[in-house]
Design an enzyme around this catalytic site. Sequence first.
Site, PDB file in Angstrom:
ATOM      1  N   ASP A  97      -0.675  -5.515  48.805  1.00  0.00           N
ATOM      2  CA  ASP A  97       0.529  -6.331  48.883  1.00  0.00           C
ATOM      3  C   ASP A  97       1.634  -5.639  48.103  1.00  0.00           C
ATOM      4  O   ASP A  97       1.353  -4.810  47.257  1.00  0.00           O
ATOM      5  CB  ASP A  97       0.279  -7.664  48.177  1.00  0.00           C
ATOM      6  CG  ASP A  97      -0.397  -8.640  49.083  1.00  0.00           C
ATOM      7  OD1 ASP A  97      -0.363  -8.405  50.293  1.00  0.00           O
ATOM      8  OD2 ASP A  97      -0.964  -9.619  48.570  1.00  0.00           O
ATOM      9  N   ASP A 139      -3.185 -12.772  48.095  1.00  0.00           N
ATOM     10  CA  ASP A 139      -3.134 -13.935  47.218  1.00  0.00           C
ATOM     11  C   ASP A 139      -3.110 -15.236  47.997  1.00  0.00           C
ATOM     12  O   ASP A 139      -3.624 -16.231  47.535  1.00  0.00           O
ATOM     13  CB  ASP A 139      -1.957 -13.836  46.254  1.00  0.00           C
ATOM     14  CG  ASP A 139      -0.693 -13.334  46.929  1.00  0.00           C
ATOM     15  OD1 ASP A 139      -0.620 -13.467  48.169  1.00  0.00           O
ATOM     16  OD2 ASP A 139       0.189 -12.820  46.239  1.00  0.00           O
ATOM     17  N   ASP A 199      -4.526 -14.966  53.536  1.00  0.00           N
ATOM     18  CA  ASP A 199      -5.117 -13.647  53.362  1.00  0.00           C
ATOM     19  C   ASP A 199      -6.632 -13.694  53.377  1.00  0.00           C
ATOM     20  O   ASP A 199      -7.277 -12.664  53.495  1.00  0.00           O
ATOM     21  CB  ASP A 199      -4.681 -13.053  52.007  1.00  0.00           C
ATOM     22  CG  ASP A 199      -3.220 -12.701  51.998  1.00  0.00           C
ATOM     23  OD1 ASP A 199      -2.688 -12.444  53.086  1.00  0.00           O
ATOM     24  OD2 ASP A 199      -2.623 -12.683  50.919  1.00  0.00           O
TER      25      ASP A 199
END
Lengths: 283, 926
Positions: B281, B619, B623
Amino acid sequence: MAALQEKKTCSQRMEEFRHYCWNPDTGQMLGRTLSKWVWISLYYVAFYVVMTGLFALAIYTLMWTIDPYTPDYQDQLKSPGVTLRPDVYGERGLEIFYNVSDNASWKDLTQTLHKFLTAYSPAAQEENINCSSGQYFNQIEFHAPNHTKFSCKFTAEMLQNCSGLTDPNFGFGEGKPCFIIKMNRVSLLRLDSKYIFPPFRQSPQSHSFLPSSALCSKHQIPPTNQDITPPHYSNPLVAAKFLNIPKNKEVIIVCKIIAENVSFDNPHDPYEGKVEFKLKIQK
Amino acid sequence: MVGGFSSLLWAGAILCFIAYVIEFTKDNSASMDNLFLGIVLVLVVILTGMFAYYQEAKSTNIIGSISKMIPRKALVIRDGEKKEIPAEELVVGDIVEIKGGDQIPADIRILDSQGCKVDNSSLTGESEPQLRSCHFTHENPLETKNIGFYSTTCLEGTATGMVINTGDRTIIGRIASLASSVGQEKTPIAIEIEHFVHIVAGVAVSIGIVFFIIAICMKYRVLDAVIFLIGIILANVPEGLVAAVTVSLSLTAKRMAKKNCLVKNLEAVETLGSTSIICSDKTGTLTQNRMTVAHLWFDNQIYRADTSEDQKAQSFDQSSATWASLLNIVTLCNRAEFGAGQENVSIMKKIVMGDASETALLKFSEVIMGDVIERRKRNKKVAEIPFNSLNKFQLSIHETDDKRFLLVMKGAPEAILEKCSTIMFNGQEQPLDESAREAFQTAYMLLGGLGERVLGFCHLYLPEDEFPDTYSFDTETMNFPTSDLCFVGLISLIDPPRSNVPDAIIKCRSAGIKVIMVTGDHPITAKAIARSVGIISANSETVEDIAKRLKIPVEQVNKREAKAAVVSGMELKEMSPEQLDELLKNHSEIVFARTSPQQKLIIVEGCQRQDAVVAVTGDGVNDSPALKKANIGIAMGFAGSDAAKIAADMVLLDDNFASIVTGIEEGRLIFDNLKKIIAFTLTKNIAELCPFLIFIIAGVPLPIGTIVILFIDLGTDIIPSIALAYEKAESDIMNRKPRHKKKDRLVNHQLALYSYLHIGILQSVGGFFAYFTAYAVQGFRPDLLLYLRPLWVDDTINDLEDSYGQEWTKYQRNHLEWTGYTAYFVAVMVQQIADVIIRKTRINSIFQQGLFRNKYIWVGIASQIIIAVILSSGFGSVPILSFTTLRVQYWFVAVPYAIVIWLYDEFRKLLIRRYPGSWWDKNMYY
């Protein structure tokens, strides 16, 4: 990781295995080419030759360092073992059961004794010398043939009527059997007294020892400071003749070596310093 | 992992029981050794299983305590009354009320809202608060504004909603169940252990069968031959290894936890080490997740601000008068304030009320000037127009020291510039001419091109005569000028990369790990961040860059020339799996921008098709399928949602990308160290097996008994093998490629051959020498021992003659046999000391590695010696343990062999170092 989870068919696996065994593209057998196989084999041959050499060297050194005449240590042989003839083992140790009226039941027992005593025939003991000093027989020099030492004579005759010579049935037929008790040979042993003593709670006439008084002459004991057992050495024997064993009853008999430096109370070893057997004579 | 191992041990245990039953039916007084062995094997399996479970449960507990997201209570209107009920009692159709700070107790459709803003970051990854209203704005429930999602937080305002989904049927629940249905791959270490078990089992069974045939040819009874077969197979089972491996992995897990990588599943420790692609990310992981002043433009010059975590080193020139004016505007035209009671907190950590940009500016000015609040107090605010999307600026008017009012304004640069007629250069107002406009344009484009959010600042001192200090400003009628202002400068903001990330990325690159950035951000911002952290390296270009440089259309560019690629979610949507594969294969530096969390799953699957071991960070709840699908899913400890943490294999406690890299380092180290541990453990297997083989073939009294073997495997060898887990890396492990899943095996044939056929055989030779010595000095010379077995084990022979003519009872022989066991045991132990020392390194000399750097090795060696001393000094002399009190000299019999082992291994390593790539290297390096 999909590839790892693929299920291969059996024929695919076989094909892969065949390819592994012989790969025509690279000339590899079992994953190596012929020359590679030769190399690796040569390496392993060399490696193992060296290793064998190392081992041989080590064993040679070992043999060279240990005493040729007496063992370096006697950690397990603190006290000699005692054995009995005839020796018939049952579920729990020695069990000699026979029927007086059934010849076949004790024939084997007397056979065992006869066979055992062949080593004590005059012919077998011919090269041994007569000793009668009653002392330990110390020899420093190697005067016997082939650079060995002398042994004392011990012939079956010394066992008198348990010798099998006068009574080939060793008294088994009449219910008064002879047993031959042998103390295991242990080098460097010095007995301070030498009795084989069965604590038999019967009248004193219940048994007799031959030679008399269950005495082994000291000269028969493999002497101290002596060495590897002389070639014709025979253990001194004691025969016990049991004169009035109650019939049809199992009797437990223990013969112990009573000597200061011999123990007979090792809980793990029933044959150390003593021999225990069951006797049952049927009529 | 434990699975593969324990199946081996279970099989061993079953064989033990079979062997015991066979022996028992043959002879009631058969030795209980096999029974004990079976029981011990079962115990080992159960205890290590419990240990691993305990370890994993412990880390799961920590995760549980990080945050408790499940809403507890809900305020519901039932029967016309407001009631508070437990959230799980909600049903569809309930009307619930929420207010700022609440967690939404179910999926609700908003019926009424007063400025309700929710934090959907756990679900969608968007970190900005989302406004909720009762208007239906999109077909997609995730996009529409009138749905509040279960477990998200209401940040401010209030709302009333109707429950439309509860429990598993909520959006989050559905994603969670999707996550649980995503098949999880076997971990690389599990595959390696399986491979290892195959090797061990293969060796065991083939030796067993060979000796079964030999035994039959030697006219042993078939039943005896079967017992031998089972015995040989059992001798190959490394009883202690599963414990050693489990403990080593959990030690590493503990070490990782200290470096902020909390591993939930022990196997993931190594998976991290074999990672070849990291899909990371951006926000919060690569970046600090807070807006920060990155650049300033004033006096026609761009200055760079310090964007590191503490911003202490502001190095730009602060002497210009323009800067003073700019700083004044920044300080005054700002509604953000520090929360109360934070006097002792460092500036960067203070909690600020205000939006991200204003917070950034407030902290920036506080760092540079100190005491912003004091300055604001001195320049009292008399009027203010807050920012709105219509006029795109924010304005406030302040009193000043010289009685004039100061109007300050900030906002979108083009909107601000429109309102200006002059521009300040070096503290002097100058007319805003074409050249100044051009300079502005260039700076603005440049900063925008860096993916930064640019703000323009201007001010105007209101003339004292027109606006006396009694003047009443009215923001409704705007009774003050808002044009012909003086433009002062630009400030650009960015969520800057964490300062240790660029180093971490460089480390990844040298470690051959591809870092792919996956973000929901705009491609330009994404690319800028990717460049600044090095995901796109300085000299590599995307297809678009090449097209721009060569001034040709994008379609004409040879895609192979571009190392980097920036792919947006829209493009990704259009791609076929083959095109995605192509993309992943051809570009080494990839950024996925504007992607939805769901697309992560597609990216992960694409990477896995390349045979890569993929680590994914995430997070949001969205996901979790990708986290589950990845070989190692990494959830964020702070920002991560519970669902992500549950789906992940690892939790990053500080949300920092750099921690992943340290984790990878540990993972690689443990892989190397596991090799050493296994090599160490396998070696003595041969030394334990050979006695049995020689016993069968040469009929010698048994050199070592089962119970004694157990004391080596589970006694003397356990601590040294665990100590190898503490071994330092031999070379920079972050300088080599990630291991190839199918080529770089944990246990390769070099390792097995070297352990079994070189060191193992050497050890056996040493052991046998000790054994023969023990017998020879007591009276039995080696030549006599050959084929002595039938007489030796005969219970009815109590006057067996030795080489000196001494006669031995059965028990005396037994006692000697145990002395032989003990001597052999001590010999193996002494040589295992040499073994553990040589296993410290695989290629370096022991002296390069340092003998004393790993102190645990010495603890291990001490433990070996102490255990052996205890066992052979009388404590082991219980008949069932079959040890005896050993004379001191036996301890030194095998020492020369230990030295030979060490010399041989040093020689091996020397040749490997000297001749890399040679025949020797290929055959001897494991």
